[in-house]
Each structure stands twice: as C-alpha cells, then as structure tokens.
Design an enzyme around this catalytic site. Structure first.
Site, short mmCIF file in Angstrom:
data_model
loop_
_atom_site.label_atom_id
_atom_site.label_comp_id
_atom_site.label_asym_id
_atom_site.label_seq_id
_atom_site.Cartn_x
_atom_site.Cartn_y
_atom_site.Cartn_z
N ARG A 82 0.81 -1.23 0.00
CA ARG A 82 0.00 0.00 0.00
C ARG A 82 0.84 1.28 0.00
NH1 ARG A 82 -3.02 -2.95 3.96
NH2 ARG A 82 -4.76 -4.06 2.99
N LYS B 188 2.27 10.77 -12.13
CA LYS B 188 1.41 9.83 -12.86
C LYS B 188 2.16 8.52 -13.02
CE LYS B 188 -1.84 12.32 -15.81
NZ LYS B 188 -2.28 12.45 -17.23
N GLU C 111 7.95 15.99 -26.63
CA GLU C 111 7.31 16.49 -25.40
C GLU C 111 7.85 17.88 -25.03
OE1 GLU C 111 4.75 15.08 -23.91
OE2 GLU C 111 4.85 12.90 -24.19
N LYS D 24 5.65 22.19 -16.35
CA LYS D 24 4.91 21.05 -15.79
C LYS D 24 4.67 21.23 -14.30
CE LYS D 24 4.07 16.22 -15.92
NZ LYS D 24 4.25 14.97 -16.62
N GLU E 200 -5.48 15.91 -12.16
CA GLU E 200 -6.12 16.08 -13.46
C GLU E 200 -7.63 16.18 -13.36
OE1 GLU E 200 -4.10 14.00 -16.60
OE2 GLU E 200 -5.82 14.15 -17.92
N ARG F 279 -4.72 20.19 -15.78
CA ARG F 279 -3.60 19.30 -16.10
C ARG F 279 -3.78 18.60 -17.44
NH1 ARG F 279 -0.15 15.20 -12.15
NH2 ARG F 279 1.05 14.29 -13.83
N ASN G 155 -1.79 16.83 -22.12
CA ASN G 155 -2.07 15.72 -23.04
C ASN G 155 -2.24 16.20 -24.48
OD1 ASN G 155 -2.04 13.71 -21.03
ND2 ASN G 155 -4.12 14.26 -20.42
N HIS H 73 -1.90 13.81 -27.34
CA HIS H 73 -1.89 12.46 -26.78
C HIS H 73 -3.11 11.62 -27.15
CE1 HIS H 73 1.54 13.94 -24.62
NE2 HIS H 73 1.68 12.85 -23.90
N HIS I 225 -2.07 8.27 -28.45
CA HIS I 225 -2.37 6.98 -27.81
C HIS I 225 -3.05 6.03 -28.79
CE1 HIS I 225 -2.24 8.58 -23.40
NE2 HIS I 225 -1.04 8.43 -23.92
N HIS J 179 6.47 6.52 -27.97
CA HIS J 179 5.43 7.40 -27.44
C HIS J 179 5.60 8.83 -27.99
CE1 HIS J 179 2.61 9.23 -24.68
NE2 HIS J 179 3.55 10.00 -24.18
#
Lengths: 364, 364
Positions: free
Chosen positions: B124, B146, B188, B230, B240, B244, B248, B251, B255, B268
């Site tokens: 955890r 993330k 990026e 960032k 997000e 935020r 993306n 993206h 993706h 990517h």
C-alpha cells in the site's frame, strides 16, 4: 423509513465519509442519493452474493445512473488475486466506461478489498461505494480505505489506501450469511474490546448469544460500536504510520495461518480469532497482562464457535511466514499486544518467545 | 561540484519535491542524501540502461542504504504490463523487503511509470525516487506523479497518482541515448510551447539544431523550462480534475496510434508528435487557430526528425481507439486544442470533424 445509525469517518480533504448502519438500507432510495454523478455504475459482487442482492441493488441504482452493470467474481479468499481483479478491468475497458464510473462493492471483505483496489487504480482512480453484506466487512474491512489483493508470497501485499464515498451496511443482508461466516465476523467484533474498549468487551460477553441468534438490536450495537472505534483510529492515522496498527491485533499469526494453509482453508476471521489467543498469550509472556486475560479471551472465542488451536505448521515455518508479512519490518517480528484491557501497542518479540507460545499451543 | 538547477513541484501535505537538473548528478553524493531512511533500496531498471548505469548508482546508494538490489525489466513499451510489474513484486516479496524500502526508477518513461506504480501499491505504498535517463522522462514522465501500466485494451489504463520523493535528472545520461529516443523526447519539449509558452516555442525553433547535437546548455534550458511549466500545471491540478489535461496535447491521437499499431511500434514521443500535428489541424478546423499554425508546428516537428503522417488505420478504428482512451468520457471525444499560442483547453469534437482531419492527413 427504517431506523439507521450513521458513523462518520473523519478525514481531511474531502475524504471524510459516512457509514450508514440499519435494516432495509439496500431498498431505501436515500442510501444511493448524493453520490458522485456519472453515466454508469458497476456493481462488483461474487457468485454467491450476486444472485441474492445484485438485481435489487441494480434497480435502486438505475434511479440514479443511466446504466448499471454487474460483474461477478468467483467467491473466496483464494480468488483475491490479480486474475480476478483483471476481470473487473476487462469489463470496464471492454465497455469503454470512463473515469467517472462509480463502482459498488457488494459482498464481503474479498469483494470490498478488490473493488476498492480496482477503483483506486482504474484510470488512476474512480469513486466507489462499499455495500458490505458480511458481518466482517460491516465491522472492519469496508471501513477505512484499505484495499488490496494477495500475492502468492503474502496476503494483501499489493494495494492502496483509497477511501470509499460511503458505506451502506444493511443489517438485513446478514440474514443470509452462512453461520460460519457470522462467527468469523464476530472475531473482528471481539477484537475491538481488548484493543480499545473494555466495556465493549464486557458487552460482547453478555450479548454473545443474542449476536449468534442474529438479534437485530444486538447486531446494530455491535456494528455501530465497532465502526465508531475504527473511525476514531482511522481518523487519527489513515495510512498506518503508527496507531492504526492496533487494528491488526491477532492478524500477524492470523495471516501466517491463512497463508501457510493456503488462502481460503480457514476464513480470515477464524485465523484472526486464533491469532488473538496467541497474541494474548504473548502479552502475558512479556509481562503485560495476567494469565487469566488469555483464558478470558479464549473462552469468549470458543463460545463464539471460533478456533483457538492453531494448525501445526512448525515454528520455523510460522516465523518465515510472519517475517514476510508487511508488519514484519527488518529485524524482530512485531506484534500488536494488549497492554491493559482496552489498550494495545506494537511490540517487537524475540523469535524464541514466539516459538515458545507456538509450542505451548501445539502449533510448533 | 557540477552546476545544477532545481525546480520544485509545489504540492501540499509533504508531497512537494525537487527536480534536480544538471551534469554529473548521478555521481554526486548530495543527490542521494536526505531521502527516507530504510534498510534497503531497490533499483528498478531495464536491460538496456542497467548495464550502463545501475552499478554506478548502486555504489552511490550503498553510502546511504545497507542493502541495494537491482531488478532488471525487459526494455520497451510492449513490456509495460502486469507481468513485468509482477517481477518487481516477486523480488520484493521473495527478499522479504519491508514497507520502508525505497525504490529507484533508473531509466525512461516505461521504467519510471512502472516503478512508480510498484511503489504506489507495494504494501500500500513505499517511497520512490525518479532517476530519468531519457529526455522524454526528464521533461515529462518522471515529473508529476502519474504512474501506470498498460492493459491490452488501452494505454496507461491502470495506475495511480503517486508522487516521488525526488527527481534526479542527470543530463550526462542523455549522451548514451539512441538518436531516435532523443528525437522522441523533443516531441514532449515542443509540446510545452503551444500549450503554455509562445516564447519557449520560438526558443526551441531557434535552438533545435543545438538540441539535436546534444549541446548541454541547450538541453539544460529545455529540461528546466519544460519542468517549470509542468511543475506549475501539476501544482495547480495534481489529479487532473481540469487544467492538467492540457499536458495531453497530441496524446489522444497519439495513444490511438500507439495502441492501434501495438505498443512499441512507434515510440510514445513519435506518436505524440504526429498527434500534435493533427490536433493543431483540429484547432484550425474549429476556428481557434489560423492554418499557418499547423504548418509552423508541422515544420518544427519534421525538422526534429519526427513523423507527421499518421498510420492508415481507418477512421472508425481511430474513433474506437480514442473512445476507450481515458480522456474520452461518455459522449463526444474531447481533445486538447490550442486556443492561442501558449494557451490550450479541452474541446469536445464531433466525430465527423475528427474523421475529416484524419482523412486530410491520410489516416482514414
């Protein structure tokens, strides 16, 4: 409207939430109002509980969500693993359900822990609601945000602290609970006495027959008082930096029993019950408690129809199993021990003393 | 002592942390001081990066931790899955490493995302440190908390928001970066211009040759300015809920390209680069930006050696892939679009317009 109690878990940053406890809550519209808005809800349950309650819950939720799906997982601790968890993810993704989707955990501790972990990690977190249908889940596992799955090398090793939006504990669902599971749940109820409330321990001793007979008033009190104690502890130490560990009384040996026999052989509550007897004995051997406390606790646990003799796995095997348990940080294994009736703390215990206790109880 | 810059990620409740950027940081003792105390540290890396840097890092960490293990994962986006993640858990549990163990993510975005998710969920939650060795990881994925793994039905679908204790971005590790990966990282870097800083976009246009030649001063500025932007965005919207999402940009289509071709076919950054060209075109078709912005961005991306023509997967397939992406909540697919140079926002785009753009670029 049926009478119900509410216990609030006091947490910061919008993580506070209510536990509602009472009869008939499943069919009460108010139980499902005021939750996060979403296009879809998914009820996660198991193949024993779903046939009894999933459609009833689904109908109630359809008053709030345009779409309500049901995902059934195989029942039992031995299925609290990645493969089962992935069934939830497969469904969510195959149906393209978005990051606002609300999950409802309908079932016992296994369903609750897995659904919570699914909610914690699906798209980095979606809201979820606990709808515990076992006594154990109502008094313990559905409350406090501990979510997890097992790993072949240890119980609850993979998980997250992730709080539900609400807990709906409908006492009527306990009517269909197998007797063995009711008793297993009583183990966690009993736990709250020694660690936090001597008066509650006395109350349990005086009302055990009513609890075993599923008297609603007795169950309501047991669930509420258990949740109050848990709420107080979790409110002070959400992520188990210290105090919260006392809730693991009986769990170090309990987890070793479950893991050593293979998950599902003994119920979690049964293993914890037996673990409490041995932890009481350790408390005595370390000079914290008189010998008659062990006898008092053993008597109560036996009256509840729970095991007090651990399986004979051998001392070395127990030590190995406990060392891999997450409570065992580097060095001596630490146990939650009772320091006075209603007060507990973490204590490092030398291996030799652990083996002494295991041997005295026929486990080594 | 080598010169280094520090960018702080401003977050509440002890979640704030520093990104240190500079040459020689890997071998600098100060990089590894002041982290959480533990009996053991585990370096998680991949089979390409570990042979170059793992032993050097291990020696430095042995000044702080009594035990430092190395776990090597297979390199590549196609291995960002449960099976790889479980290798980390298998090691941690087989070695009985406790909940204080500190994980170090040594590698690119895949290693960072997976190590972060392992840290978020092992017992955890254990602390972790990002040691990004690719440009993409230094300017983007190692910063902001993330973490995720892929699911066969979608990229980064399972994960958590979980912040590292620190990010150590040693620019010298970029010396060994394959050229294709350097270029992918530049995608990026370029991203931050249109969404947040028109001046930075101009600076990149003026310094692209220096960046491609791995000029240290140029790289230092690019990494620092990217991290500053960032940090500003993540500090305002850690999980997000809104703002935020602008990170993306490119993206959503990116993706879809990665997932549609099979993870690992395109890098990517390559997919995001191409996705930015199409998102720029969508911004124009919605009347937000002039047509020459698309041309300006396409020119820069082509100069960086990155793809500007999407694979021909067909319009329906693209829509299907984007709908399952987590940015696609129920209803119209939402894109991060440019509203003015240095300003972006989320916009729902009708399917017909998406297909129009895809067709215009040879994708449908």
């Amino acid at each position: 409207m049926p009478a119900s109690d509410t216990v609030r878990i006091p947490l910061p940053d919008d993580r506070a939430y209510d536990i509602r406890i009472g009869s008939g809550l499943l069919d009460e519209a108010a139980s499902w109002q005021g939750l996060p808005k979403a296009a879809a809800a998914v009820i996660v349950s198991n193949d024993r509980v779903a046939p009894m309650y999933a459609q009833r819950l689904r109908e109630r939720l359809l008053a709030v969500y345009a779409r309500v799906d049901v995902v059934e997982l195989p029942d039992g601790e031995q299925h609290k693993d990645w493969a089962s968890l992935n069934r939830v993810f497969d469904h969510l993704l195959a149906q393209a359900l978005d990051r606002k989707t609300v999950l409802f955990a309908l079932g016992g501790g296994v369903v609750g822990d897995m659904t919570g972990f699914a909610a914690a990690t699906y798209m980095r977190g979606v809201p979820f609601v606990q709808v515990p249908t076992t006594l154990l889940a109502q008094v313990d596992s559905s409350v406090g945000g501990k979510t997890a799955i097992n790993h072949p090398l240890g119980k609850n090793m993979l998980g997250a602290f992730y709080q539900p939006e609400r807990v709906i504990a409908d006492l009527d669902t306990l009517d269909t609970l197998p007797d063995r599971e009711l008793r297993a749940g009583l183990a966690e109820v009993i736990k709250y006495g020694p660690i936090a409330d001597a008066d509650f321990l006395s109350w349990i001793e005086g009302n055990l027959d009513a609890l075993l007979a599923r008297d609603k008033a007795a169950l309501a009190h047991a669930v509420r008082r258990s949740c109050e104690i848990k709420a107080d502890v979790v409110g002070q130490d959400e992520k188990e930096q210290g105090l919260r560990a006392i809730l693991n009384f009986g769990h170090t040996i309990g987890h070793a029993i479950e893991s050593g026999l293979g998950y599902g052989e003994w119920l979690h509550g049964e293993a914890v019950a037996c673990g409490m007897v041995l932890a009481a004995d350790l408390s005595h051997r370390l000079g914290l408690m008189p010998a008659d406390f062990t006898a008092q606790l053993r008597t109560l646990i036996e009256r509840a129809g729970l095991p007090v003799v651990p399986p004979r796995l051998g001392g070395d095997r127990y030590l190995q199993l406990m060392r891999v348990d997450k409570k065992a940080e580097a060095g001596a294994i630490r146990f939650v021990l009772i320091e006075a009736l209603g007060q507990a703390g973490l204590h490092a215990v030398p291996d030799a003393l652990i083996v002494e206790t295991l041997t005295a109880h026929g486990a080594a």
